[in-house]
Structure formats: structure tokens, C-alpha cells
Design a protein around this motif. Structure first.
Motif, short mmCIF file in Angstrom:
data_model
loop_
_atom_site.label_atom_id
_atom_site.label_comp_id
_atom_site.label_asym_id
_atom_site.label_seq_id
_atom_site.Cartn_x
_atom_site.Cartn_y
_atom_site.Cartn_z
N TRP A 1 15.40 6.99 63.73
CA TRP A 1 15.06 8.40 63.90
C TRP A 1 14.81 8.76 65.36
CZ3 TRP A 1 11.53 10.17 59.21
CH2 TRP A 1 12.27 10.06 58.02
N GLU B 1 10.81 2.44 73.96
CA GLU B 1 10.91 1.53 72.83
C GLU B 1 10.23 0.21 73.17
OE1 GLU B 1 11.90 1.25 69.55
OE2 GLU B 1 11.37 -0.87 69.81
N ARG B 2 9.42 -0.24 72.23
CA ARG B 2 8.62 -1.45 72.41
C ARG B 2 9.49 -2.71 72.53
NH1 ARG B 2 4.19 -2.94 67.75
NH2 ARG B 2 3.86 -5.06 68.44
N HIS C 1 16.87 -3.97 67.57
CA HIS C 1 16.16 -5.22 67.22
C HIS C 1 15.94 -5.36 65.70
CE1 HIS C 1 12.46 -3.04 66.22
NE2 HIS C 1 12.77 -2.23 67.21
N SER D 1 12.55 -1.18 60.82
CA SER D 1 13.16 -0.74 59.56
C SER D 1 14.68 -0.65 59.63
CB SER D 1 12.65 0.66 59.19
OG SER D 1 11.26 0.69 59.12
N SER D 2 15.26 -0.86 60.80
CA SER D 2 16.66 -0.45 60.98
C SER D 2 17.58 -1.61 61.37
CB SER D 2 16.73 0.65 62.05
OG SER D 2 15.88 1.72 61.73
N ARG E 1 23.58 0.27 56.04
CA ARG E 1 22.71 1.16 55.27
C ARG E 1 23.60 2.07 54.44
NH1 ARG E 1 19.30 -1.89 56.43
NH2 ARG E 1 17.25 -1.51 57.30
N MET E 2 23.15 2.35 53.24
CA MET E 2 23.92 3.17 52.32
C MET E 2 23.79 4.65 52.67
SD MET E 2 23.44 2.82 48.25
CE MET E 2 23.28 1.05 48.37
N VAL F 1 4.19 1.57 73.99
CA VAL F 1 3.23 2.66 74.21
C VAL F 1 1.90 2.21 73.63
CG1 VAL F 1 2.64 5.03 73.59
CG2 VAL F 1 4.98 4.46 74.29
N CYS G 1 12.65 -6.96 56.10
CA CYS G 1 12.66 -5.66 56.77
C CYS G 1 11.35 -4.96 56.39
CB CYS G 1 13.87 -4.91 56.23
SG CYS G 1 14.42 -3.52 57.21
N CYS H 1 9.67 7.18 56.11
CA CYS H 1 11.05 7.16 55.59
C CYS H 1 11.11 6.76 54.12
CB CYS H 1 11.89 6.21 56.41
SG CYS H 1 11.56 4.46 56.04
N GLY I 1 15.63 6.62 54.43
CA GLY I 1 15.73 7.54 55.55
C GLY I 1 16.86 7.32 56.54
N PHE I 2 17.56 6.18 56.45
CA PHE I 2 18.52 5.94 57.53
C PHE I 2 19.63 6.99 57.55
CE2 PHE I 2 21.80 4.46 60.14
CZ PHE I 2 21.11 3.87 61.18
N LYS I 3 20.18 7.26 56.38
CA LYS I 3 21.32 8.19 56.30
C LYS I 3 21.00 9.54 56.93
CE LYS I 3 20.87 7.95 51.68
NZ LYS I 3 19.49 7.39 51.67
C1 LIG Z 1 15.80 -3.35 53.40
C2 LIG Z 1 15.95 -1.89 53.63
C3 LIG Z 1 17.07 -1.25 53.13
C4 LIG Z 1 17.24 0.12 53.34
N1 LIG Z 1 18.36 0.73 52.86
C5 LIG Z 1 18.57 2.03 53.14
C6 LIG Z 1 19.80 2.62 52.76
O1 LIG Z 1 20.69 1.98 52.17
N2 LIG Z 1 20.00 3.93 53.09
C7 LIG Z 1 19.06 4.67 53.76
O2 LIG Z 1 19.29 5.84 54.02
N3 LIG Z 1 17.88 4.10 54.14
C8 LIG Z 1 17.62 2.81 53.85
N4 LIG Z 1 16.47 2.22 54.26
C9 LIG Z 1 15.49 3.00 55.01
C10 LIG Z 1 15.89 3.11 56.47
O3 LIG Z 1 16.31 1.90 56.97
C11 LIG Z 1 14.70 3.66 57.24
O4 LIG Z 1 14.42 4.93 56.67
C12 LIG Z 1 14.98 3.87 58.71
O5 LIG Z 1 15.52 2.71 59.27
C13 LIG Z 1 13.68 4.28 59.39
O6 LIG Z 1 13.87 4.38 60.77
P1 LIG Z 1 12.66 4.73 61.75
O7 LIG Z 1 13.27 5.15 63.01
O8 LIG Z 1 11.68 5.62 61.08
O9 LIG Z 1 11.89 3.34 61.91
P2 LIG Z 1 12.28 2.08 62.83
O10 LIG Z 1 13.73 1.87 62.82
O11 LIG Z 1 11.37 0.97 62.45
O12 LIG Z 1 11.92 2.58 64.29
C14 LIG Z 1 10.62 2.65 64.79
C15 LIG Z 1 10.69 2.14 66.20
O13 LIG Z 1 9.48 2.42 66.88
C16 LIG Z 1 9.23 1.34 67.75
N5 LIG Z 1 7.80 1.36 68.09
C17 LIG Z 1 6.77 1.18 67.25
N6 LIG Z 1 5.61 1.24 67.90
C18 LIG Z 1 5.91 1.48 69.19
C19 LIG Z 1 5.12 1.62 70.37
N7 LIG Z 1 3.78 1.54 70.33
N8 LIG Z 1 5.76 1.83 71.54
C20 LIG Z 1 7.11 1.91 71.60
N9 LIG Z 1 7.90 1.76 70.51
C21 LIG Z 1 7.31 1.55 69.32
C22 LIG Z 1 9.64 0.13 66.93
O14 LIG Z 1 9.83 -1.01 67.73
C23 LIG Z 1 10.90 0.64 66.27
O15 LIG Z 1 12.05 0.35 67.02
C24 LIG Z 1 16.25 0.84 54.04
C25 LIG Z 1 15.12 0.20 54.53
C26 LIG Z 1 14.97 -1.16 54.35
C27 LIG Z 1 13.76 -1.82 54.90
#
Ligand SMILES: Cc1cc2nc3c(=O)[nH]c(=O)nc-3n(C[C@H](O)[C@H](O)[C@H](O)COP(=O)(O)OP(=O)(O)OC[C@H]3O[C@@H](n4cnc5c(N)ncnc54)[C@H](O)[C@@H]3O)c2cc1C
Length: 381
Positions: A16, A35-36, A41, A45-46, A51-52, A175, A317, A344, A348-350
Motif C-alpha cells: 500500500w 521503509e524499514r 522483503h 505482508s507482501s 497474490r490473487m 521510523v 507471512c 488489510c 488487500g493486495f489486489k
Molecule cells: C499469506 C497471505 C496471502 C495473501 N493473499 C492475498 C491474495 O491472494 N490477494 C489479496 O488481495 N491479498 C492477499 N493477502 C493480503 C495482502 O498481501 C496484504 O493485504 C498486503 O500485502 C498488505 O500490504 P501493506 O502494505 O498493508 O503491508 P506490508 O506489505 O507489510 O507493508 C508494510 C511495510 O511497512 C514497513 N514498516 C513497518 N514499520 C515501519 C517503520 N517503523 N519504519 C519504516 N517502515 C516500516 C514494513 O517493513 C513493510 O514493508 C495475503 C496475505 C498473506 C499474509
């Protein structure tokens, strides 16, 4: 007053945050992304290769326009970076006719007039012979718009596009706190403090650590890959086994898709019954345990009987769960200095590109491009 270092800081560049930074930068907003870890990486969650993507989102009716908008933006990101991020495979949601997967998908499709097809059990058995034990009261909803996204590549593409549009990206920078001050926010890192007009916090499972008071839980979720026996390998290729979610009669939901070049079929179980562990994201056990795959392997012996008994690969994950399993995107307590996007809830990925655009709408004071009221974090605050 000291000058601002940037207009906006986006904190957390996973799915996101990277999409939000891209959306902000292409509008000409002076934005920095922090980004941390190294983007793409495997600690949040990603990760996990795929991802579907679906538009007939059974989780909330307003997710359908968000998914449709996201699909257009994924194509724009592909065009802008010249990278392939989406694999159109079509997808099928299978289960009892009155189960939540089929009825929820059909309700979303009907409300938004999506072009889906309903396949009865006979047609499912013919089209998808990999699926074993399909009772007559089960059916499938075929969605041609479904497919696969590439999470790690998508994050890198969004960040490269953002940087190309003028954003600054700080990887491997944690951060340590965000401090609201008069007219802006100070973002603290171990090496420097940044003063910005607005902070966007997209820290996934770590969101509550930076914005206390949010009712979010980090959940540990295993993912597994199985290999088909040699005689069935062709049947289990992605072209023959497109993305699916399948509700079994015992209420467990298996999801997955066929194998790509590595021959590995990705499958997992949904979090029915709150089975997955709520964790501290800084203490997530990423080593795989037997209980991460044994229940799934047991269900696969009848649900996808051509697969081997043991996983060939497994990973751990995390996702971030909100009390109503809907996202939190907006300004907590109406604070004009802060936007959050998280919660999420495993689906949430899609929507990342659509969420990124709504974040940019909020930051720039535009009406959201899609219905967003259902994601307002103040429903909990
Ligand atoms: C196994 C699995 C399968 C999934 N399958 C699907 C699917 O098929 N379809 C779908 O739509 N969704 C799916 N999802 C959900 C989807 O992957 C998540 O909704 C999405 O990846 C969320 O992204 P995000 O950016 O919120 O979180 P993240 O990708 O975790 O990003 C958060 C980022 O913030 C960084 N961060 C945290 N704290 C700090 C800090 N203090 N300073 C700097 N950086 C920081 C982290 O390092 C990280 O990179 C799945 C999830 C999982 C776990």
C-alpha cells in the motif's frame, strides 16, 4: 517556522505504501517514502511470489469498484514501467451453493453487474478435474477478470515509478516515531528527523506501533507449495488450474493456483475459526512448524488428490486484522496532518493501487476516486 523537508512522508513501503507514494509523486506532490527493510522483503505482508486478484469481492460490496479501479491502475503501472505484474488466468470460487464463498461472490457480481458464470458440479468436474470430491450441491463462480499479481515486483515497480516522478525513497530506514507538531509532523529516524506537512502511515502489521489506539491485530499466516505427481504435472500447471478459493463442507476454505515454471502449486487455508496466531510483528516466528501445514495437507488428500502428501516449500507471512475485517483508510480523528492505510485483513493486495490513489486523494484534498466511507478509521475511534 522551519521549512518543510517534504510535503508528505509515506512510512512503510509495502504494497500500500509503495502504491501511495507512486500516486502522490505522479500528481506532483513532494513526497518521501521511508521503509524499514529493503523494499520487496519477506518480513511483512507482501511476499511469496503471487497474490490473487478478483473483482467480485465478497468481503464488501464497495470493494468491487475499488478492485476495478485498481485493475486499471495496475495496467497503468505496467505500462509506465514496462514490467509485467498481472497474469490474467481467470478464477473460480467454489463451494456449497448457500455457503459464504459462492453466495457472497454472486451477491457482489449481481450488485455490480459483473460478467461471471455459474458452473454446476458437473461442469466443475469437467473443467477442473484436479478438484476432487465435488458434491452435487457445490458449484463454482467463474470470474474471467481474476488473475495473479506479483507482489515483490509490483512494489519495486511502484517505487521506481515514484522515484521517476520525483519521489525520494529511503530504504533500510526505520521510523522510530511520528510526532505531530504545529502545522505538520516530525518523522523520527535513527539518523535524522524529517519535518513534513503530512504523514501517511502504511506500516502494515506495525501500524499500531506508530499510530497507537488502532484496534488492529498482526496475524501469522503460513503459505505452502505442493508438487503434483509426475503423471499429473500438466493438469496442475497454471494454465489448467487458475486461481481458486474453495469452501469445503466442513467450513475450511482452501485457496491457491496452479504451478508456474518451478512446478510448485501454491495452496493455503483461510483463517476460518481464528486458527492463525495473533502475534507481535517484531517477534514473528518465521520458521515453519508442522501445524502450519498438516491440516491443509489432510484436506488436500481429497480436495486436490493429485498433489504430493508433503509440502515442497513453505513460508510464513503476516497480515493485519481489523475487528470487522475491513480496511482502515483515512484520517484518524480527522487529523489533517495524518493519513493511515492498513488493516488489510488478508485481502488487500489486489486493492493496493486503488488504496494508493485514495490516499493521494486524501492528502491533496480531492474527493475519493471510489467509495471510501466504509474504510474510515473513525468507525473504531
Ligand atoms: C499469506 C497471505 C496471502 C495473501 N493473499 C492475498 C491474495 O491472494 N490477494 C489479496 O488481495 N491479498 C492477499 N493477502 C493480503 C495482502 O498481501 C496484504 O493485504 C498486503 O500485502 C498488505 O500490504 P501493506 O502494505 O498493508 O503491508 P506490508 O506489505 O507489510 O507493508 C508494510 C511495510 O511497512 C514497513 N514498516 C513497518 N514499520 C515501519 C517503520 N517503523 N519504519 C519504516 N517502515 C516500516 C514494513 O517493513 C513493510 O514493508 C495475503 C496475505 C498473506 C499474509
Amino acid at each position: 517556522m522551519a521549512a518543510f523537508d517534504a510535503g508528505v512522508a509515506v512510512i512503510g513501503l509495502g504494497a500500500w505504501g509503495s502504491a501511495a507514494l507512486w500516486s502522490l509523486a505522479r500528481r506532483g506532490v513532494r513526497a518521501v517514502g521511508i521503509e524499514r527493510f529493503t523494499p520487496g522483503h519477506a518480513f511483512g505482508s507482501s511476499h511469496g511470489g503471487t497474490r490473487m486478484f478478483r473483482t467480485a469481492c465478497l468481503e464488501h460490496p464497495d470493494l468491487v469498484p475499488l478492485a476495478q479501479r485498481s485493475a486499471r491502475l495496475w495496467r497503468e503501472l505496467e505500462a509506465e514501467t514496462g514490467r509485467r505484474l498481472f497474469e490474467p488466468t481467470g478464477g473460480v470460487l467454489i463451494g456449497p451453493r448457500d455457503g459464504h464463498i459462492v453466495s457472497g461472490t454472486l451477491a457482489a457480481a449481481r450488485e455490480h453487474a459483473l460478467p461471471v458464470e455459474v458452473w454446476d458440479a458437473g461442469r466443475l468436474r469437467r473443467e477442473l478435474p484436479q478438484h476432487g470430491e465435488l458434491p452435487d450441491h457445490h458449484c463454482g463462480v467463474w470470474e474471467p477478470a481474476a488473475g495473479l499479481l506479483r507482489p515483490e515486483a509490483a512494489i519495486r515497480a511502484a517505487l521506481d515509478a515514484a522515484a521517476g516522478a520525483g519521489a525520494q525513497v529511503y530504504p533500510d530506514t526505520r521510523v522510530t516515531g511520528i510526532e505531530p507538531v504545529d502545522g505538520g509532523v516530525v518523522v523520527h529516524t535513527p539518523t535524522r528527523d524529517l519535518r513534513v506537512e503530512q504523514a501517511v502511515v502504511t506500516a502494515g502489521p506495525w501500524l499500531p506501533a506508530l499510530v497507537p489506539g488502532l484496534p488492529l491485530e498482526a496475524v501469522r499466516m503460513p503459505v505452502t507449495w505442493f508438487r503434483a505427481g509426475d503423471s499429473r504435472a500438466a493438469d496442475f500447471a497454471l494454465a489448467r488450474l487458475p486461481v481458486f478459493i474453495r469452501e469445503l463442507d466442513d467450513g475450511q476454505c482452501v485457496w491457491g493456483h496452479g504451478a508456474e515454471d518451478d512446478g510448485l502449486v501454491k495452496v493455503g487455508l483461510e483463517d476460518s475459526g481464528g486458527r492463525f496466531e495473533v502475534i507481535d510483528p517484531d517477534a514473528c516466528d518465521r520458521s515453519v512448524r508442522p501445524e502450519d501445514w498438516t491440516l491443509l495437507a489432510d484436506r488436500l488428500t481429497t480436495a486436490l488428490p493429485g498433489l504430493g502428501a508433503l509440502p515442497s516449500k513453505a513460508a510464513v507471512c503476516m497480515f493485519t486484522r481489523s475487528p470487522d475485517k475491513q480496511f482502515l483508510v483515512g484520517r484518524p480523528r480527522g487529523d489533517r496532518r495524518l493519513v493511515i492505510a492498513g488493516g488489510c485483513s488478508g485481502h488487500g493486495f489486489k486493492h493496493a493501487t486503488g488504496v494508493g490513489e485514495i490516499v493521494a486523494d486524501l492528502v491533496t484534498g480531492k474527493p475519493p476516486s471510489c467509495p471510501a466511507a466504509f474504510m474510515d478509521p473513525d468507525r473504531f475511534l
